[in-house]
Design an enzyme around this catalytic site. Structure first.
Site, PDB file in Angstrom:
ATOM      1  CD  GLU A  10      -4.071  -2.062   7.030  1.00 22.09           C
ATOM      2  OE1 GLU A  10      -3.461  -2.947   6.384  1.00 22.09           O
ATOM      3  OE2 GLU A  10      -3.905  -0.845   6.827  1.00 22.09           O
TER       4      GLU A  10
ATOM      5  CD  GLU B 241      -1.565  -5.408   1.148  1.00 19.53           C
ATOM      6  OE1 GLU B 241      -1.240  -6.157   2.097  1.00 19.53           O
ATOM      7  OE2 GLU B 241      -1.186  -4.235   1.045  1.00 19.53           O
TER       8      GLU B 241
END
Length: 116
Positions: A64, A71
Site C-alpha cells: 500500500e 499514485e
C-alpha cells in the site's frame, strides 16, 4: 558512511508512513492489522503462525505504501487524465488487492481451524 544522514533517513521514512496514513485504504489495512493482532493474542498462536501473520501484514502495508507513492508520482507527472496514467494507478492498486486477498486466505487458514 555519513551516520547523520543515515539516521535522518529513518525520519524521512517515518514521515512517508505518516503521509500514507492519510489515505483511506492505508487506514483500513492498519485497522485490519490491529484486528489480526487482537485475534492472534486471543487465539494463542504459535511462533510460526505469528511469523506468517506479521510477514503478510507487513507485505500488505508495504504494498500500500508503494501504491501510494506510485499514485502521487503519476498525479505529479500527469495532472490531466491520461489512459496510461490510469493504467499505472490501476495496476498498482491491483497489486495491493492481490496481496490483501492472499493475506485474507492465509488468515482464514490459520484462524478457522483454531476456532472451529
Amino acid at each position: 558512511m555519513n551516520v547523520r544522514k543515515f539516521f535522518h533517513s529513518f525520519g524521512y521514512a517515518a514521515q512517508g508512513i505518516m503521509t500514507a496514513t492519510k489515505e483511506q485504504n492505508m487506514r483500513f489495512h492498519l485497522l485490519c492489522g490491529a484486528f489480526v493482532l487482537i485475534a492472534g493474542l486471543w487465539t494463542g498462536l504459535s511462533t510460526t503462525e505469528w511469523l506468517i501473520l506479521v510477514l503478510v501484514t507487513a507485505l500488505v502495508v508495504a504494498t500500500e505504501l508503494i501504491n501510494t507513492a506510485i499514485e502521487r508520482v503519476v498525479d505529479l507527472a500527469s495532472p490531466e487524465l491520461h489512459p496510461l496514467a490510469k493504467d499505472a494507478k490501476d495496476v498498482a492498486a491491483g497489486a495491493v488487492l492481490v496481496i490483501a486477498c492472499a493475506s485474507v486466505i492465509i488468515g482464514v487458514l490459520i484462524f478457522i481451524p483454531k476456532w472451529f
